[in-house]
Enzyme design. Structure first.
Site, PDB file in Angstrom:
ATOM      1  NE  ARG A  78      19.297  54.694   4.707  1.00  0.00           N
ATOM      2  CZ  ARG A  78      18.352  55.030   3.835  1.00  0.00           C
ATOM      3  NH1 ARG A  78      17.567  56.063   4.073  1.00  0.00           N
ATOM      4  NH2 ARG A  78      18.185  54.339   2.733  1.00  0.00           N
ATOM      5  CB  ALA A 106      22.058  39.956   1.218  1.00  0.00           C
TER       6      ALA A 106
END
Ligand code: UD1
Ligand code: MG
Length: 456
Positions: free
Chosen positions: A22, A17
């Protein structure tokens, strides 16, 4: 129930989750692929091999596509469940989110991560031995070198695990510990809910750390152990650069596996595999060959340089390439040959048949020992539908033939070079479909003198 018997019953939770910001991607992080399989797929498959009674995926909201994909990775989709964690407030909080899905599960629980695709089934297995020896919680550990952000495993005088301290909360002395938390844990199911209830978010990151469970377990008199493995197995992916790093390690493993199973790779570093590639014995693979998903190669096959295979079967003693492209549905029967710049799609090349140069064969069935000449094209598509081409046994298709499907060239039939074949060529017949050649005597001299008069 004895502890040992209890330890045999297993459920698992995969935490997935995290935001994955990034990755800079519209695709959920855990669906990014390594060797052609989503990272989460690697985790699910490795865990599924342990014979789980339940597998819970903890996901961010709106990740139905992840749940859908997951059902194809397990032998029995009925063991799968998912839970949504929103917002993500730490690994302990993620496990809490999974708990309703574990109601009624009495055995042990493995907590794993969805972004660590290099974890092998053996790494999960390694957690089971200390558990059988009486540990209530087993944590995967590894030795880290150089600067890093992993949680540190703090051992007591007796070598047992006392607590885990997250890097951000660690003192200088604790940071000097090289034994780190790989992230995977096995927890005696009977204690899980209790221990989760003891977690708080009073720490550097304001998160519910799963890792705090260890200190709480020790305070309750439970035993915690470390199963030490290697650092590579638990590498996590947070960015595309890390994804590429993990891909390289996975490719090295797959290359090694192919060679150990009896294939020769001329240049292993330029051979690319998918997670499910199957190569038989005495398969020779030239440099720069790529295996896409779902390829089965039998024994004594040569795959020459720069070939690309995907969704195909190559039977014993067949030869491929150099520069061949086998697309989904291609099947090369025993001893058949596909040469340079030949593309096959949904096409079976019969035993001993050859298509040696520059051809496109789509939706075709080619008989035993047939010869498909250079430059042959099956015109299988009219912009709306696909049509089949049949080429019989021992047929000979002349060079640069255009086969307009649906069309059949029967057994032992020939076609003349350069023909556009639109009708059945009967068995044993020669099909010629091109304008007759006529030569015009003296034409060149007349042409040149005309040009000379114009001063050219
Ligand atoms: C975690 C461990 C650390 C260990 C490291 C190993 C904790 C507190 N720390 O740190 O000791 O050395 O893994 O890689 O457990 N996730 C959720 N919900 C959340 C937070 C995370 O589902 O609220 C998932 C992530 O998607 C990921 C996994 O849990 O798959 C690990 O999360 P991550 O943030 O990478 O934990 P680390 O900080 O690396
Ligand atoms: Mg991490």
């Amino acid at each position: 129930m004895t502890q040992a018997a209890n330890a045999e019953k297993l459920a698992a939770i995969i935490l997935a989750a995290g935001k994955g910001t990034r990755m800079k991607s519209a695709t959920p992080k855990v669906l990014h692929k390594v060797a052609g399989l989503a990272m989460l797929g690697h985790a699910v498959k490795a865990l599924d091999g342990l014979g789980l009674e339940k597998l819970v995926l903890v996901l961010a909201p709106d990740q139905d596509e992840v749940v859908e994909a997951a059902s194809s990775w397990v032998k029995d989709p009925s063991i799968l469940a998912s839970a949504v964690q929103d917002p993500p407030r730490g690994t302990g909080h993620a496990v809490m989110a999974a708990m309703p899905q574990l109601a009624g599960v009495t055995g042990d629980v493995i907590v794993a991560f969805g972004d660590t695709p290099l974890v092998r089934p053996e790494t999960y297995q390694a957690l089971l031995a200390p558990r059988r020896n009486g540990a209530d919680i087993v944590v995967s550990g590894f030795r880290a070198t150089g600067p890093h952000m992993y949680g540190r495993l703090v051992l007591g005088q007796d070598g047992a695990l006392e607590r885990i301290v997250e890097h951000k909360d660690a003192t200088e002395d604790e940071r000097a510990i090289d034994l780190c938390n790989g992230g995977i844990m096995l927890i005696a199911g009977a204690h899980l809910a209790d221990l989760l209830g003891m977690l708080s978010d009073d720490n550097a990151q304001g998160e519910y750390y799963l890792t705090d469970m260890i200190a709480h377990a020790r305070a309750k008199g439970l035993t915690c152990a470390v199963a030490e493995g290697n650092a590579e197995d638990v590498l996590g992916v947070n960015s595309r650069v890390e994804l590429a790093g993990v891909e390289m390690i996975m490719q090295d493993r797959l290359r090694r596996r192919a060679m150990e199973n009896g294939a020769t790779l001329a240049d292993p570093a330029s051979t690319y595999f998918s997670w499910d590639t199957q190569l038989g014995q005495d398969v020779e693979v030239g440099p720069h060959v790529t295996f896409g998903l779902n390829v089965l190669v039998e024994n004594d096959v040569a795959i020459h340089a720069y070939s690309h295979l995907e969704g195909c079967i190559v039977h014993d003693k067949a030869q491929v390439g150099p520069y061949a492209r086998l697309r989904p549905g291609a099947e090369l029967m025993e001893g058949s040959k596909v040469g340079n710049f030949v593309e096959l799609k949904k096409t079976r090349l019969g035993p001993g048949a050859k298509a040696n140069h520059l051809a496109y064969l789509g939706d075709a069935e080619i008989g035993a020992d047939a010869n498909v000449g250079a430059g042959t094209i099956t015109c299988n598509y009219d912009g709306y539908d696909k049509f089949p081409t049949k080429i019989g046994a021992r047929a000979f298709v002349g060079s640069n033939s255009t086969l307009v499907a649906p069309v059949t060239i029967e057994d032992d039939a020939f076609t003349g070079a350069g023909g556009t074949i639109t009708k059945t060529v009967e068995a044993g017949a020669l099909g010629v479909a091109r304008a007759k050649q006529s030569n015009i005597a003296g034409w060149v001299a007349r042409f040149r003198s005309k040009k000379a008069k114009k001063g050219k």
